[in-house]
Design a protein around this motif. Structure first.
Motif, PDB file in Angstrom:
ATOM      1  N   GLY A 183       0.807  -1.208   0.000  1.00  0.00           N
ATOM      2  CA  GLY A 183       0.000   0.000   0.000  1.00  0.00           C
ATOM      3  C   GLY A 183       0.842   1.259   0.000  1.00  0.00           C
ATOM      4  N   ALA A 184       0.221   2.341  -0.321  1.00  0.00           N
ATOM      5  CA  ALA A 184       0.882   3.638  -0.232  1.00  0.00           C
ATOM      6  C   ALA A 184       1.162   3.940   1.238  1.00  0.00           C
ATOM      7  CB  ALA A 184       0.000   4.716  -0.843  1.00  0.00           C
ATOM      8  N   ARG A 185       2.264   4.568   1.512  1.00  0.00           N
ATOM      9  CA  ARG A 185       2.649   4.842   2.900  1.00  0.00           C
ATOM     10  C   ARG A 185       1.618   5.736   3.584  1.00  0.00           C
ATOM     11  NH1 ARG A 185       4.493   9.826   3.347  1.00  0.00           N
ATOM     12  NH2 ARG A 185       5.350   9.361   5.421  1.00  0.00           N
ATOM     13  N   GLU A 186       0.897   6.547   2.819  1.00  0.00           N
ATOM     14  CA  GLU A 186      -0.120   7.416   3.405  1.00  0.00           C
ATOM     15  C   GLU A 186      -1.287   6.618   3.988  1.00  0.00           C
ATOM     16  OE1 GLU A 186       2.290   9.584   0.492  1.00  0.00           O
ATOM     17  OE2 GLU A 186       1.132   7.706   0.395  1.00  0.00           O
ATOM     18  N   ASP A 187      -1.420   5.368   3.568  1.00  0.00           N
ATOM     19  CA  ASP A 187      -2.518   4.530   4.048  1.00  0.00           C
ATOM     20  C   ASP A 187      -2.033   3.439   4.983  1.00  0.00           C
ATOM     21  OD1 ASP A 187      -4.388   5.938   2.445  1.00  0.00           O
ATOM     22  OD2 ASP A 187      -3.796   4.734   0.700  1.00  0.00           O
ATOM     23  N   ALA A 188      -0.895   3.634   5.620  1.00  0.00           N
ATOM     24  CA  ALA A 188      -0.302   2.611   6.470  1.00  0.00           C
ATOM     25  C   ALA A 188      -1.278   2.151   7.545  1.00  0.00           C
ATOM     26  CB  ALA A 188       0.972   3.140   7.120  1.00  0.00           C
ATOM     27  N   GLY A 189      -1.474   0.838   7.647  1.00  0.00           N
ATOM     28  CA  GLY A 189      -2.366   0.318   8.679  1.00  0.00           C
ATOM     29  C   GLY A 189      -1.868   0.608  10.075  1.00  0.00           C
ATOM     30  N   ASN A 190      -0.558   0.707  10.223  1.00  0.00           N
ATOM     31  CA  ASN A 190       0.054   1.091  11.490  1.00  0.00           C
ATOM     32  C   ASN A 190       1.022   2.239  11.207  1.00  0.00           C
ATOM     33  OD1 ASN A 190       1.401   1.392  13.901  1.00  0.00           O
ATOM     34  ND2 ASN A 190       2.429  -0.598  13.816  1.00  0.00           N
ATOM     35  N   PRO A 191       0.605   3.485  11.380  1.00  0.00           N
ATOM     36  CA  PRO A 191       1.480   4.619  11.085  1.00  0.00           C
ATOM     37  C   PRO A 191       2.765   4.635  11.910  1.00  0.00           C
ATOM     38  CG  PRO A 191      -0.798   5.345  11.240  1.00  0.00           C
ATOM     39  CD  PRO A 191      -0.765   3.915  11.726  1.00  0.00           C
ATOM     40  N   MET A 192       2.801   3.841  12.984  1.00  0.00           N
ATOM     41  CA  MET A 192       4.012   3.738  13.783  1.00  0.00           C
ATOM     42  C   MET A 192       5.028   2.808  13.149  1.00  0.00           C
ATOM     43  SD  MET A 192       4.370   5.469  16.584  1.00  0.00           S
ATOM     44  CE  MET A 192       5.360   4.405  17.621  1.00  0.00           C
ATOM     45  N   MET A 193       4.638   2.089  12.114  1.00  0.00           N
ATOM     46  CA  MET A 193       5.532   1.198  11.373  1.00  0.00           C
ATOM     47  C   MET A 193       5.532   1.696   9.935  1.00  0.00           C
ATOM     48  SD  MET A 193       7.256  -1.520  12.354  1.00  0.00           S
ATOM     49  CE  MET A 193       8.106  -2.961  11.700  1.00  0.00           C
ATOM     50  N   ASN A 194       6.187   2.836   9.730  1.00  0.00           N
ATOM     51  CA  ASN A 194       6.062   3.524   8.445  1.00  0.00           C
ATOM     52  C   ASN A 194       7.308   4.378   8.211  1.00  0.00           C
ATOM     53  OD1 ASN A 194       4.716   4.143   6.081  1.00  0.00           O
ATOM     54  ND2 ASN A 194       3.496   5.786   6.970  1.00  0.00           N
ATOM     55  N   SER A 195       7.493   4.799   6.979  1.00  0.00           N
ATOM     56  CA  SER A 195       8.628   5.643   6.626  1.00  0.00           C
ATOM     57  C   SER A 195       8.222   7.111   6.634  1.00  0.00           C
ATOM     58  CB  SER A 195       9.155   5.265   5.242  1.00  0.00           C
ATOM     59  OG  SER A 195       8.140   5.395   4.259  1.00  0.00           O
ATOM     60  N   LEU A 246      -3.177  10.931  10.350  1.00  0.00           N
ATOM     61  CA  LEU A 246      -2.039  10.862  11.254  1.00  0.00           C
ATOM     62  C   LEU A 246      -0.721  10.909  10.480  1.00  0.00           C
ATOM     63  CD1 LEU A 246      -0.802  10.571  14.013  1.00  0.00           C
ATOM     64  CD2 LEU A 246      -1.172   8.093  13.886  1.00  0.00           C
ATOM     65  N   VAL A 247      -0.659  10.196   9.375  1.00  0.00           N
ATOM     66  CA  VAL A 247       0.569  10.220   8.568  1.00  0.00           C
ATOM     67  C   VAL A 247       0.833  11.632   8.059  1.00  0.00           C
ATOM     68  CG1 VAL A 247       1.622   9.412   6.427  1.00  0.00           C
ATOM     69  CG2 VAL A 247       0.441   7.788   7.914  1.00  0.00           C
ATOM     70  N   ARG A 248      -0.223  12.332   7.642  1.00  0.00           N
ATOM     71  CA  ARG A 248      -0.055  13.707   7.168  1.00  0.00           C
ATOM     72  C   ARG A 248       0.489  14.605   8.273  1.00  0.00           C
ATOM     73  NH1 ARG A 248      -2.978  18.029   7.877  1.00  0.00           N
ATOM     74  NH2 ARG A 248      -4.756  16.840   8.702  1.00  0.00           N
ATOM     75  N   LEU A 249      -0.052  14.456   9.484  1.00  0.00           N
ATOM     76  CA  LEU A 249       0.416  15.275  10.609  1.00  0.00           C
ATOM     77  C   LEU A 249       1.863  14.955  10.959  1.00  0.00           C
ATOM     78  CD1 LEU A 249      -2.777  15.107  12.865  1.00  0.00           C
ATOM     79  CD2 LEU A 249      -1.918  17.109  11.614  1.00  0.00           C
ATOM     80  N   LEU A 250       2.207  13.665  10.964  1.00  0.00           N
ATOM     81  CA  LEU A 250       3.586  13.284  11.260  1.00  0.00           C
ATOM     82  C   LEU A 250       4.528  13.765  10.170  1.00  0.00           C
ATOM     83  CD1 LEU A 250       3.037   9.673  12.663  1.00  0.00           C
ATOM     84  CD2 LEU A 250       3.776  11.701  13.944  1.00  0.00           C
ATOM     85  N   ASP A 251       4.083  13.716   8.931  1.00  0.00           N
ATOM     86  CA  ASP A 251       4.909  14.236   7.834  1.00  0.00           C
ATOM     87  C   ASP A 251       5.246  15.708   8.073  1.00  0.00           C
ATOM     88  OD1 ASP A 251       5.172  11.930   6.322  1.00  0.00           O
ATOM     89  OD2 ASP A 251       3.442  12.358   5.037  1.00  0.00           O
ATOM     90  N   GLU A 252       4.269  16.468   8.468  1.00  0.00           N
ATOM     91  CA  GLU A 252       4.488  17.895   8.695  1.00  0.00           C
ATOM     92  C   GLU A 252       5.481  18.114   9.836  1.00  0.00           C
ATOM     93  OE1 GLU A 252       0.614  19.449   9.450  1.00  0.00           O
ATOM     94  OE2 GLU A 252      -0.051  19.293   7.355  1.00  0.00           O
ATOM     95  N   ILE A 253       5.345  17.316  10.889  1.00  0.00           N
ATOM     96  CA  ILE A 253       6.233  17.482  12.046  1.00  0.00           C
ATOM     97  C   ILE A 253       7.651  17.053  11.707  1.00  0.00           C
ATOM     98  CG2 ILE A 253       6.714  16.645  14.383  1.00  0.00           C
ATOM     99  CD1 ILE A 253       3.638  16.417  14.733  1.00  0.00           C
TER     100      ILE A 253
END
Length: 355
Positions: A183-195, A246-253
């Motif tokens: 899947g695309a990283r933006e749709d990670a089932g576990n955002p804590m296990m993501n790039s 959540l991925v979008r928010l973490l990306d920004e941070i």
């Protein structure tokens, strides 16, 4: 042989060198009776015979397992095929991107839906399958100590690829379903296990495999304590449901600091992570050096820093005495050791039996 060369006068293929240093090269035409007989003489005192030729060719040259085992019952016969030794496609041609990557399901599992399958880096499947066979050979040699008999040890690019993808294959076998395509990283089932990407475009991976246990550390690291009580993010199911947000928010941070700055914060807050490193960064990594990843090995007239095998021994010494050979470089040497005189060696060369 001359692809990816060093650019020096000896034109060493550095990729071929990785897999063939420490070996001697004897070139024999085993499709001819004299060549086959020469090979049989060499096998007389051998522990292991290793081949990656297709079964039909081995049978044609009478160097298949059944033939050699009848003459040498203690021989461990090790073979690698594309798709196995049985079935209609046992003689189907393959490279690792075929049997290991495409046919095994690995390529599909790593494909982002709607995009083309990713390409496998060269020799990934070859190395994995080779290490697999090495383990089998070691087990067969140990068994021979008990029984006095060798046996046929075999694996395939297909089987090793399927085992690498064992989680997905098991899901299909046991539960009748499968894990989703990559899947695309933006749709990670576990955002804590993501790039994620830092301010300078450098990537890193969060390793939150136990997300509820590791979530508080991540919250402290990004300085968002209110997320602990936020219904969107307070549990794994909630974070999965709101993953894109959540991925979008973490990306920004994460885009506000460098990877080095985040490394200090992650260490302080006990966040598990690893940098996504290029090969150039890997070879400069002090931990890689400390882990024994490199050796000084013979190369031409000198030595060079090369990649070590991934296995170390506490007591046994491993010598790196021979550089990568040219084809047939040791034909004369080996035949002389076997008692052949120069006159006979020249006859074999003139007849095209050996190089």
């Amino acid at each position: 042989r001359w692809i990816f060369t060093t650019g020096t006068s000896d034109s060493v293929n550095v990729l071929f060198e990785l897999d063939n240093r420490g070996k001697r090269s004897l070139a024999i035409d085993v499709s001819r009776d004299e060549g086959r007989q020469l090979l049989v003489e060499l096998i007389e005192d051998a522990d292991v015979f290793l081949t990656n030729m297709r079964p039909q060719w081995l049978e044609k040259c009478r160097i298949d397992y059944d033939t050699l085992a009848a003459e040498f019952p203690r021989l461990v016969y090790a073979s690698i095929t594309g798709y196995g030794n049985n079935g209609e496609q046992r003689d189907r041609q393959s490279y690792d991107i075929g049997g290991f990557w495409a046919r095994s399901g690995l390529a599909y599992a790593h494909t982002v839906e709607g995009q083309a399958p990713p390409t496998l880096r060269g020799a990934c499947g070859d190395h994995t399958t080779g290490i697999t066979l090495t383990a089998g050979v070691a087990a067969a040699l140990f068994e021979r100590e008990r029984t006095g008999r060798g046996q046929h040890v075999t694996t395939s690019l297909l089987r090793s690829g399927m085992y690498v993808l064992g989680q997905d294959i098991t899901m299909s076998l046991r539960l009748g379903g499968s894990l989703p395509m990559g899947g695309a990283r933006e749709d990670a089932g576990n955002p804590m296990m993501n790039s994620y990407c830092d301010r300078d475009g450098k990537w890193f991976w969060l390793l939150g495999l136990q997300p509820d246990r590791m979530w508080p550390s991540a919250v402290r690291a990004v300085d968002r304590p209110e997320w602990l009580d936020d219904e969107r993010f307070s549990s794994l199911p909630a974070r999965r449901q709101h993953a894109p947000e959540l991925v979008r928010l973490l990306d920004e941070i994460f885009a506000t600091k460098t990877r080095e700055e985040w490394a200090e914060i992650f260490t302080r807050e006990d966040v598990w992570w690893e940098p996504v490193m290029s090969p150039h960064e890997v070879v400069a990594d002090p931990q890689v050096e400390a882990a024994g990843a490199f050796i000084q090995a013979p190369a031409g007239d000198g030595v060079a820093t090369m990649l070590n095998s991934p296995i170390d021994f506490s007591d046994s010494s491993v010598e790196h005495a021979l550089p990568c050979p040219q084809l047939g470089a040791h034909t004369d040497e080996v035949l002389l050791e076997r008692g052949y005189d120069w006159e006979r060696i020249v006859e074999l060369k003139v007849a095209g039996i050996v190089l």
